[in-house]
Design a protein around this motif. Structure first.
Motif, PDB file in Angstrom:
ATOM      1  N   ILE A 190       0.726  -0.940  -0.359  1.00 23.85           N
ATOM      2  CA  ILE A 190       0.057  -0.053  -0.084  1.00 23.85           C
ATOM      3  C   ILE A 190       0.838   0.958  -0.124  1.00 23.85           C
ATOM      4  O   ILE A 190       0.389   2.475  -0.637  1.00 23.85           O
ATOM      5  CB  ILE A 190      -0.855  -0.020   1.553  1.00 23.85           C
ATOM      6  CG1 ILE A 190      -2.276  -0.905   0.470  1.00 23.85           C
ATOM      7  CG2 ILE A 190      -1.498   1.611   1.558  1.00 23.85           C
ATOM      8  CD1 ILE A 190      -3.026  -1.148   2.037  1.00 23.85           C
ATOM      9  N   ALA A 191       1.830   1.438   0.712  1.00 20.22           N
ATOM     10  CA  ALA A 191       3.158   2.348   0.590  1.00 20.22           C
ATOM     11  C   ALA A 191       3.184   2.840  -0.848  1.00 20.22           C
ATOM     12  O   ALA A 191       3.762   3.910  -0.748  1.00 20.22           O
ATOM     13  CB  ALA A 191       3.710   2.206   2.009  1.00 20.22           C
ATOM     14  N   LEU A 192       4.167   1.357  -1.115  1.00 22.73           N
ATOM     15  CA  LEU A 192       4.188   1.608  -2.320  1.00 22.73           C
ATOM     16  C   LEU A 192       3.863   2.043  -3.670  1.00 22.73           C
ATOM     17  O   LEU A 192       4.069   2.714  -3.919  1.00 22.73           O
ATOM     18  CB  LEU A 192       5.032   0.583  -3.080  1.00 22.73           C
ATOM     19  CG  LEU A 192       6.609  -0.172  -1.756  1.00 22.73           C
ATOM     20  CD1 LEU A 192       6.895  -1.557  -2.390  1.00 22.73           C
ATOM     21  CD2 LEU A 192       7.816   0.464  -2.169  1.00 22.73           C
ATOM     22  N   ALA A 193       2.247   2.216  -3.588  1.00 19.28           N
ATOM     23  CA  ALA A 193       1.474   2.580  -4.366  1.00 19.28           C
ATOM     24  C   ALA A 193       1.563   3.697  -4.348  1.00 19.28           C
ATOM     25  O   ALA A 193       0.946   4.352  -5.077  1.00 19.28           O
ATOM     26  CB  ALA A 193       0.017   1.450  -4.251  1.00 19.28           C
ATOM     27  N   PRO A 201       7.802   9.941  -0.977  1.00 18.85           N
ATOM     28  CA  PRO A 201       7.669   9.376   0.233  1.00 18.85           C
ATOM     29  C   PRO A 201       6.987   9.669   1.206  1.00 18.85           C
ATOM     30  O   PRO A 201       7.038  10.520   1.950  1.00 18.85           O
ATOM     31  CB  PRO A 201       9.223   8.456   0.873  1.00 18.85           C
ATOM     32  CG  PRO A 201      10.166  10.115   0.511  1.00 18.85           C
ATOM     33  CD  PRO A 201       9.014  10.617  -0.868  1.00 18.85           C
ATOM     34  N   SER A 202       5.706   9.841   0.382  1.00 17.25           N
ATOM     35  CA  SER A 202       4.239  10.383   1.471  1.00 17.25           C
ATOM     36  C   SER A 202       3.801   8.972   3.101  1.00 17.25           C
ATOM     37  O   SER A 202       2.845   9.538   3.776  1.00 17.25           O
ATOM     38  CB  SER A 202       3.434  11.043   0.478  1.00 17.25           C
ATOM     39  OG  SER A 202       4.256  12.037   0.120  1.00 17.25           O
ATOM     40  N   ALA A 203       3.521   8.416   1.959  1.00 19.76           N
ATOM     41  CA  ALA A 203       3.810   6.911   2.398  1.00 19.76           C
ATOM     42  C   ALA A 203       4.815   6.116   3.340  1.00 19.76           C
ATOM     43  O   ALA A 203       5.730   5.991   2.961  1.00 19.76           O
ATOM     44  CB  ALA A 203       2.506   6.119   1.968  1.00 19.76           C
ATOM     45  N   LEU A 233      -6.271   3.221  -6.037  1.00 16.76           N
ATOM     46  CA  LEU A 233      -5.057   2.801  -6.514  1.00 16.76           C
ATOM     47  C   LEU A 233      -5.413   0.717  -6.378  1.00 16.76           C
ATOM     48  O   LEU A 233      -6.122   1.148  -4.740  1.00 16.76           O
ATOM     49  CB  LEU A 233      -4.357   2.845  -5.037  1.00 16.76           C
ATOM     50  CG  LEU A 233      -3.903   4.577  -5.374  1.00 16.76           C
ATOM     51  CD1 LEU A 233      -2.482   4.463  -4.823  1.00 16.76           C
ATOM     52  CD2 LEU A 233      -3.514   4.678  -7.421  1.00 16.76           C
ATOM     53  N   ALA A 234      -5.410   0.088  -7.129  1.00 14.95           N
ATOM     54  CA  ALA A 234      -5.198  -1.280  -6.443  1.00 14.95           C
ATOM     55  C   ALA A 234      -4.138  -1.597  -6.494  1.00 14.95           C
ATOM     56  O   ALA A 234      -2.690  -1.851  -6.703  1.00 14.95           O
ATOM     57  CB  ALA A 234      -4.977  -2.071  -8.162  1.00 14.95           C
ATOM     58  N   VAL A 235      -4.169  -2.803  -4.969  1.00 16.81           N
ATOM     59  CA  VAL A 235      -2.618  -3.632  -4.425  1.00 16.81           C
ATOM     60  C   VAL A 235      -3.026  -4.988  -4.440  1.00 16.81           C
ATOM     61  O   VAL A 235      -4.654  -5.399  -4.331  1.00 16.81           O
ATOM     62  CB  VAL A 235      -2.490  -2.894  -2.867  1.00 16.81           C
ATOM     63  CG1 VAL A 235      -1.740  -3.529  -1.992  1.00 16.81           C
ATOM     64  CG2 VAL A 235      -2.368  -1.228  -3.511  1.00 16.81           C
TER      65      VAL A 235
END
Length: 256
Positions: A190-193, A201-203, A233-235
């Protein structure tokens, strides 16, 4: 044969996580239902119903202290509701009513004004209205039948919100995404997406159940705009393989 693609296994971030603080709050209250056709509480067996009835009548200017009350058209009930997030004053919510005494049925009853309180003891909504009962009881000379639960009822849009929960999401500079199924790998994906979409790098995954999302300094909007951009966003969630066996039906469900 149907081949499952990687795209078919993905889920929206909106379905995998929720915003910490954006949640329902449970409300509860004690009230009186009137208008029952002889199916209410027995006042001798339910002293709280008698006391509540006397107190209500006194507020209406009727003195019944010391009188022998025999009505069976009144029942004491507990009223419960869920206060949705961001509910504003004047909006309506559904309420559930459950008999507290020995009432046989709430069919045809009307709930009188009932304050609904939160865990902090403050009144957040007021409930009142005609009850909708799903069950029923029928009796004859030699038999009786009951379907459903006649001592439980609902009132659609039966409560009016009087107090708002103070939570200003738009003015926050950072929020936390809470995963519904905690997992290290899913939190990192999720953070990477999110970071791929924003470009900064906000997440940051903090633990298996939490991803911290910070509003970028140059983002043109507030945190609500940012959440709106990322929730679609799809994860691909990473879930452990499981075998679930339903003992009652014998159904076996196997994960990947």
């Amino acid at each position: 044969a149907v081949v499952a693609t990687a795209e078919a296994a993905t889920s929206r971030i909106k379905d995998l996580a929720s915003i910490e603080g954006v949640r329902e709050n449970q409300l509860v209250g004690y009230g009186i239902v009137v208008g029952l056709n002889g199916t209410g509480d027995s006042l001798n067996n339910a002293p709280f119903t008698k006391q509540s009835l006397q107190a209500m009548l006194e507020r209406m200017g009727v003195n019944t202290r010391g009188a022998n009350m025999r009505t069976a058209n009144v029942a004491a009930v507990m009223v419960t509701a869920n206060l949705p997030p961001f509910s504003t004053q004047g909006t309506r919510i559904d309420v559930a009513i459950s008999a507290l005494g020995d009432a046989k049925s709430l069919q045809g009853g009307t709930l009188l004004v009932t304050p609904l309180m939160g865990a902090d003891g403050e009144v957040y909504a007021i409930a009142q209205g005609a009850l909708a009962v799903g069950g029923f009881t029928a009796k004859g000379d030699a038999a009786s039948v009951t379907r459903g639960v006649p001592t439980a009822a609902r009132i659609a849009n039966g409560a009016l919100v009087e107090r708002e929960v103070d939570f200003k999401l738009g003015s926050m500079s950072a929020v936390r995404l809470s995963l519904r199924n905690p997992d290290f790998t899913t939190a990192r994906r999720i953070a990477l997406a999110v970071n791929d979409l924003i470009g900064t790098p906000s997440a940051e995954p903090i633990d298996p159940s939490t991803v911290r999302l910070t509003l970028p300094a140059k983002f043109n909007g507030n945190i609500v705009d940012l959440i709106t951009d990322i929730e679609q966003l799809a994860v691909e969630p990473d879930l452990p393989a499981k075998v679930v066996i339903d003992e009652a039906t014998g159904i076996i469900v196997m994960g990947q």
